[in-house]
Design an enzyme around this catalytic site. Structure first.
Site, PDB file in Angstrom:
ATOM      1  N   HIS A  73       0.831  -0.754  -0.125  1.00  0.00           N
ATOM      2  CA  HIS A  73       0.103  -0.709   0.235  1.00  0.00           C
ATOM      3  C   HIS A  73       1.146   1.646  -0.513  1.00  0.00           C
ATOM      4  O   HIS A  73       1.542   1.249   1.112  1.00  0.00           O
ATOM      5  CB  HIS A  73      -0.765   0.525   1.174  1.00  0.00           C
ATOM      6  CG  HIS A  73      -2.147  -1.045   0.829  1.00  0.00           C
ATOM      7  ND1 HIS A  73      -3.365  -0.900   1.660  1.00  0.00           N
ATOM      8  CD2 HIS A  73      -2.018  -1.525   0.169  1.00  0.00           C
ATOM      9  CE1 HIS A  73      -4.403  -1.791   1.625  1.00  0.00           C
ATOM     10  NE2 HIS A  73      -3.084  -1.698   0.494  1.00  0.00           N
ATOM     11  N   TYR A 199      -9.461   5.152   6.590  1.00  0.00           N
ATOM     12  CA  TYR A 199      -9.123   6.039   8.221  1.00  0.00           C
ATOM     13  C   TYR A 199     -10.456   7.290   8.426  1.00  0.00           C
ATOM     14  O   TYR A 199     -10.423   7.791   7.891  1.00  0.00           O
ATOM     15  CB  TYR A 199      -8.504   6.854   9.058  1.00  0.00           C
ATOM     16  CG  TYR A 199      -7.245   5.488   8.892  1.00  0.00           C
ATOM     17  CD1 TYR A 199      -6.354   5.447   8.394  1.00  0.00           C
ATOM     18  CD2 TYR A 199      -6.842   5.126  10.261  1.00  0.00           C
ATOM     19  CE1 TYR A 199      -5.021   3.768   8.142  1.00  0.00           C
ATOM     20  CE2 TYR A 199      -5.663   3.938  10.414  1.00  0.00           C
ATOM     21  CZ  TYR A 199      -5.423   3.596   9.525  1.00  0.00           C
ATOM     22  OH  TYR A 199      -4.147   2.504   9.873  1.00  0.00           O
ATOM     23  N   PRO A 291      -4.768   0.523  19.040  1.00  0.00           N
ATOM     24  CA  PRO A 291      -4.140  -0.514  17.219  1.00  0.00           C
ATOM     25  C   PRO A 291      -4.352   1.010  16.156  1.00  0.00           C
ATOM     26  O   PRO A 291      -3.382   0.744  14.856  1.00  0.00           O
ATOM     27  CB  PRO A 291      -5.530  -1.123  17.737  1.00  0.00           C
ATOM     28  CG  PRO A 291      -6.752  -0.538  18.164  1.00  0.00           C
ATOM     29  CD  PRO A 291      -5.366  -0.187  19.675  1.00  0.00           C
ATOM     30  N   LYS A 295       0.727  -0.256  14.757  1.00  0.00           N
ATOM     31  CA  LYS A 295       2.411  -0.199  16.007  1.00  0.00           C
ATOM     32  C   LYS A 295       2.358  -1.123  16.455  1.00  0.00           C
ATOM     33  O   LYS A 295       4.053  -1.372  16.204  1.00  0.00           O
ATOM     34  CB  LYS A 295       2.680   0.921  16.039  1.00  0.00           C
ATOM     35  CG  LYS A 295       2.292   2.482  15.247  1.00  0.00           C
ATOM     36  CD  LYS A 295       3.669   1.980  13.994  1.00  0.00           C
ATOM     37  CE  LYS A 295       3.448   3.841  13.537  1.00  0.00           C
ATOM     38  NZ  LYS A 295       3.998   3.053  12.099  1.00  0.00           N
ATOM     39  N   TYR A 382       3.579   6.880   9.941  1.00  0.00           N
ATOM     40  CA  TYR A 382       2.851   5.659   9.797  1.00  0.00           C
ATOM     41  C   TYR A 382       4.032   4.687   8.757  1.00  0.00           C
ATOM     42  O   TYR A 382       3.516   3.848   9.091  1.00  0.00           O
ATOM     43  CB  TYR A 382       1.586   5.947   8.894  1.00  0.00           C
ATOM     44  CG  TYR A 382       0.326   5.200   7.998  1.00  0.00           C
ATOM     45  CD1 TYR A 382      -0.277   5.540   9.193  1.00  0.00           C
ATOM     46  CD2 TYR A 382       1.036   4.599   6.963  1.00  0.00           C
ATOM     47  CE1 TYR A 382      -1.776   3.920   9.080  1.00  0.00           C
ATOM     48  CE2 TYR A 382      -0.230   3.621   6.970  1.00  0.00           C
ATOM     49  CZ  TYR A 382      -1.737   3.356   8.038  1.00  0.00           C
ATOM     50  OH  TYR A 382      -2.361   2.265   8.493  1.00  0.00           O
TER      51      TYR A 382
HETATM   52  C1  PHB Z   1      -6.324  -3.925  10.640  1.00  0.00           C
HETATM   53  O1  PHB Z   1      -6.057  -4.055  10.292  1.00  0.00           O
HETATM   54  O2  PHB Z   1      -6.541  -4.361  11.788  1.00  0.00           O
HETATM   55  C2  PHB Z   1      -5.505  -2.503  10.546  1.00  0.00           C
HETATM   56  C3  PHB Z   1      -4.729  -1.785  10.064  1.00  0.00           C
HETATM   57  C4  PHB Z   1      -4.179  -0.522  10.075  1.00  0.00           C
HETATM   58  C5  PHB Z   1      -4.533   0.000  12.169  1.00  0.00           C
HETATM   59  C6  PHB Z   1      -5.266  -0.740  12.496  1.00  0.00           C
HETATM   60  C7  PHB Z   1      -5.707  -1.778  12.533  1.00  0.00           C
HETATM   61  O3  PHB Z   1      -4.462   0.664  12.000  1.00  0.00           O
END
Ligand code: PHB
Ligand code: APR
Length: 393
Positions: A73, A199, A291, A295, A382
């Site tokens: 990505h 997000y 989450p 990280k 990130y």
């Molecule tokens: C996930 O795919 O579980 C996931 C991806 C990105 C995040 C948190 C969880 O920031």
């Protein structure tokens, strides 16, 4: 009494990756795990790897399937105010991230270590002794009590493990933040909403649209800590997710039956130092992040890298310099990721009826979308920071 060079407590990603890396340097280790291999492979967790994590997994010789099946990505999407804005991770930092489920990674690691006799599954009553000078571990396996002598102990046994708890409370500092909300997660075999992660900041609460593959999606909704899963039939989840997305995304969201649904609380936690004599704390045993930004696994891998380098230097040349720097080097990175995860969580979630704070968040999201400097700061964190000093511009 059996002996080894490094006794590792816990066969999560930290413990297995450390054992695997050490074995490639000819350093002997034994991993003691309380659960079965089936149990550790079934755990569903985040699945986003920073590029330095990808490189470490390759160095460990467990990267082939990950590179074949993982999804590269180059950006993420921030959705707010009924619109969305792409953060061009690759354009801003030169780096990408890899989407690869943690349970897939765990399976690759279990398979790699299965060839050796280094992992003892379903051990119980693990106790650490004499961590200051001549470390030993006692444990029960297949009904009888054993002892394992070692040069060093690696506490890779997660937040609830025995390793951190073995250090007297007065010898460690703990820093903690508990967030007043959780994440309700749902896994389903439907194509992801978008080719990159979304997000979403919304008045009704945060939502995240993630994925495990091109045909499997992982979605999350911010929820209250008192939430009862039984009150969340799939249809309610999908309706709520749609309500939190911009119209353009809501219209094309594909729903389907859930394969899994669960609620996780969010917390930040750091223990200091991360070394006590010959015991080193690694990964979730030493720190937890919320989450948002995924990280946790990457920090665990970064700890493993630092400890592996220290142990390699020790066994190759007899110098304990790098080992002695483990805690300071690991904590530098831990605190930066703790800051980022806290900031990203605070920015995207909604939890107090404070209109001033909410307006500030909206202003910050607008600023992020329109300022290259602000976008770059988000992107840099990130994709993951480098290993020594901040990277050259
Ligand atoms: C996930 O795919 O579980 C996931 C991806 C990105 C995040 C948190 C969880 O920031
Ligand atoms: N004895 C032996 N094993 C134990 C004990 C114990 N007393 N207590 C816990 N364990 C085992 C757990 O069963 C688990 O398999 O230790 C392992 C710890 O694994 P994780 O919790 O996965 O922690 P870690 O390996 O540090 O992984 C880092 O990244 O995405 C994040 O939080 C997520 O787990 C993830 C983490």
């Amino acid at each position: 009494m059996r002996s080894t060079q490094v006794a590792i407590i816990g066969a999560g990603p930290s413990g297995l990756l450390l054992s695997q890396l050490l074995s490639r340097q000819g350093i002997d280790s034994v991993v003691l795990e309380s659960q079965s291999p089936e149990h550790v492979q079934a755990r569903i967790r985040a699945g986003l790897l920073e590029w330095t994590t990808v490189q470490l997994l390759e160095a460990a010789g467990v990267g082939a399937r990950m590179l074949r099946e993982g999804l590269v990505h180059d950006g993420i999407d921030l959705a707010f105010a009924n619109g969305h804005h792409r953060i061009d991770l690759k354009g801003l930092t030169g780096r990408s991230v890899l989407v690869y489920g943690q349970n897939e990674l765990q399976r690759d690691l279990v398979q790699a270590r299965a060839a050796s006799a280094a992992v003892l599954w379903q051990v119980s009553e693990v106790m650490l002794h004499d961590c200051a000078s001549t470390p030993r571990v006692s444990y029960t396996h297949a009904g009888s009590r054993h002892e394992l002598r070692c040069d060093f102990l690696a506490g890779c046994d997660g937040y609830h493990g025995v390793s951190r708890a073995s250090v007297p409370r007065a010898q460690r500092a703990q820093y903690e933040r508990v967030y007043p909300f959780g994440w309700l997660g749902l896994l389903a075999d439907v194509p992801p909403l978008h080719e990159e992660l979304v997000y979403a900041h919304h008045q009704r609460g945060f939502a995240l649209c993630s994925m495990r593959s091109r045909s499997r999606s992982r979605y999350y909704l911010q929820c209250s800590l008192e939430e009862d899963l039984a009150q969340w039939p799939d249809s309610r989840f999908w309706d709520e997710l749609r309500a939190r997305l911009p119209d353009c995304y809501a219209a094309r969201l594909l729903s389907g039956p859930s394969l899994e649904k669960s609620i996780v609380p969010l917390r930040s936690f750091v223990t200091e130092p991360m070394q006590f004599g010959r015991l080193f704390l690694v990964g979730d045993a030493a720190h937890i992040v919320p989450p948002t930004g995924a990280k946790g696994l990457n920090l665990a891998a970064a700890d493993v890298r630092v400890l592996w380098q220290g142990l390699t230097e020790f066994y190759r040349g007899g110098s304990a310099t790098l080992l002695g720097e483990y805690s300071a080097r690991a904590l530098g990175r831990v605190w930066k990721a703790t800051r980022f995860s806290w900031w990203f969580t605070t920015l995207l979630h909604r939890w107090c009826a404070d209109p001033f704070a909410e307006r500030l968040k909206e202003a910050e999201l607008e600023y992020l979308a329109h300022s290259a400097a602000a976008s770059r700061s988000l992107a840099e964190n990130y994709v993951g920071l480098g290993f020594d000093q901040p990277e050259a511009p």
